[in-house]
Design an enzyme around this catalytic site. Structure first.
Site, mmCIF file in Angstrom:
data_model
loop_
_atom_site.group_PDB
_atom_site.id
_atom_site.type_symbol
_atom_site.label_atom_id
_atom_site.label_comp_id
_atom_site.label_asym_id
_atom_site.label_seq_id
_atom_site.Cartn_x
_atom_site.Cartn_y
_atom_site.Cartn_z
ATOM 1 N N HIS A 100 -3.918 5.090 7.631
ATOM 2 C CA HIS A 100 -5.327 4.729 7.472
ATOM 3 C C HIS A 100 -5.833 3.966 8.691
ATOM 4 O O HIS A 100 -5.061 3.413 9.483
ATOM 5 C CB HIS A 100 -5.556 3.905 6.198
ATOM 6 C CG HIS A 100 -4.909 2.548 6.205
ATOM 7 N ND1 HIS A 100 -5.480 1.444 6.783
ATOM 8 C CD2 HIS A 100 -3.722 2.129 5.675
ATOM 9 C CE1 HIS A 100 -4.691 0.395 6.622
ATOM 10 N NE2 HIS A 100 -3.613 0.786 5.957
ATOM 11 N N CYS A 114 1.991 0.289 5.278
ATOM 12 C CA CYS A 114 1.261 1.477 5.708
ATOM 13 C C CYS A 114 1.380 1.675 7.220
ATOM 14 O O CYS A 114 1.867 0.792 7.943
ATOM 15 C CB CYS A 114 -0.208 1.376 5.310
ATOM 16 S SG CYS A 114 -0.502 1.588 3.539
#
Length: 415
Positions: A100, A114
């Site tokens: 992301h 992440c």
């Protein structure tokens, strides 16, 4: 200038972009290297985009292994970390790992697990991908290379259509002047190449399949035991590999029938040997071949693994191109380091490490025996973008409903 040198030069900047229109999504692979905190997008064996990244900091390590994009959202908020914004999110696991955009990508581990991407690159990457694109996360840089091996699945060779387009014309032969039909070559009518072909829809490539070859798990063995007990008249319930009241009752009933000790461990070697003798079933092989398509399981079959005491290693192969006219598929592959825990080695009876180096992938393929009928079936099913993973412990807790096969690797020994 070599490709590696060009890649190193490209990585000096924050990112190098390509346009989404240039990317063939079925052949894309995304490879993240944690030691260089970088990401490379491959189309086949060519790097078409690169970027810096930030992976998980200490205590929140980003897992390494083989993933695929499960879900895409242009704007998403974390349901784990204080509703934090995660624009251009591409999910890799349902447990919270994703690619992301972030305002903070310092090119060092900084996230909660992440893979953070710079804003412009995150948007560009989002436009290049679709669900199912593979993402490889490795400690050190790896890159796919073309590999040939007789055990990599190939589409069926086309059957020649003898005189299929030659019309029949009446002719008279012989003294009886009897009318017969003979084949005559005549010029084919002109074809308007600009007109859409009615066969194009039929010739469209099927959705890519995901193939996993791994070791049979304890759950697989329990499911076999349940199936055999039910076959013998001891109702063990659904053969799902889960030990419930029905399964326990069936096992104790069978043990009483065979005069086996009822006290002690529920599953014993004596029980398993007796069940196979009673049902006249051979002992199952060490391996299991599983197939998913569209994030759903569609096939499962046991396969033998030669020298099961030697680890297989972890290897990933993908189909870069399928030529159905020639009955050929081009495969690429890479290997990932994976240290098995002591308990895993004991559970599978592994006493030797897998081979290493450039021939490791071929060595693993050499040891797997796939029946000819299964090989032919899978050859018909493969298409561009299909993949094969080989791993000793390939089915982990992250592989479940709505996922491809997710294979987690480990760089250090686990207790």
């Amino acid at each position: 200038m070599s490709r590696k040198a060009m890649l190193a030069l490209a990585l000096l900047s924050s990112c190098v972009l390509t346009t989404a229109a240039e990317a063939a999504s079925r052949t894309l692979q995304i490879i993240v290297s944690k030691d260089t905190q970088s990401l490379a997008v491959y189309d086949g064996d060519k790097v078409i985009a690169t970027s810096k990244v930030s992976t998980g900091k200490e205590g929140h390590d980003t897992p390494t292994g083989i993933f695929s994009i499960l879900e895409k959202q242009k704007f998403h908020r974390s349901n784990i970390y204080s509703n934090a914004p995660m624009p251009w999110m591409q999910r890799l696991t349902w447990s919270g790992i994703a690619l992301h955009e972030s305002d903070s990508v310092p090119r060092r581990p900084a996230s909660h697990g992440c893979v953070r991407l710079p804003g412009a690159f995150a948007r560009e990457l989002y436009g290049m991908t679709e669900r199912g694109v593979h993402v490889i996360i490795a400690d050190a840089a790896v890159e796919p290379r073309v590999i040939s091996h007789p055990d990599l699945f190939q589409p069926p060779a086309p059957v020649p259509d003898l005189l299929s387009d030659v019309p029949l014309r009446p002719s008279t032969v012989g003294v009886t002047m009897q009318e017969v039909q003979v084949a005559m070559h005549v010029p084919k009518p002109e074809i308007d190449l600009s007109a859409p072909s009615p066969q194009k829809a039929e010739e469209a490539e099927p959705a890519p399949i995901r193939i996993l070859i791994t070791r049979r798990t304890e759950r697989d063995n329990i499911a076999d035991i349940q199936s055999m007990l039910t076959e013998l008249g001891f109702d063990a319930g659904e053969p799902d590999g889960v030990v419930g009241t029905a399964t326990r009752s069936a096992i104790l009933g069978y043990k009483r029938w065979k005069g086996l000790p009822e006290k002690g461990p529920l599953f014993t070697d004596a029980l398993i040997k007796a069940l196979h003798a009673s049902t006249d079933r051979p002992m199952p092989p060490a391996g299991q071949l599983l197939v998913r398509q569209g994030f759903k399981p569609i096939l499962s079959q046991s396969v033998p693994i030669r020298d099961p005491q030697i680890a297989l290693g972890t290897h990933f192969f993908n189909v870069a191109d399928v030529d159905r006219k020639k009955g050929a598929a081009e495969w690429q592959g890479l290997s990932l380091p994976n240290v098995l825990s002591a308990s895993t080695r004991q559970r599978f009876g592994i006493t030797e490490d897998a081979s290493e180096g450039p021939e490791a992938m071929k060595a693993a393929l050499d040891r797997i025996e796939i029946p000819a009928d299964l090989r032919a079936q899978l050859g018909k099913m493969i298409s561009t973008g299909s993949s094969l993973t080989i791993s000793d412990e390939g089915v982990g807790p992250d592989t479940g409903d709505g996922t491809d096969f997710i294979t987690i690797t480990h760089s250090k020994a686990r207790s």
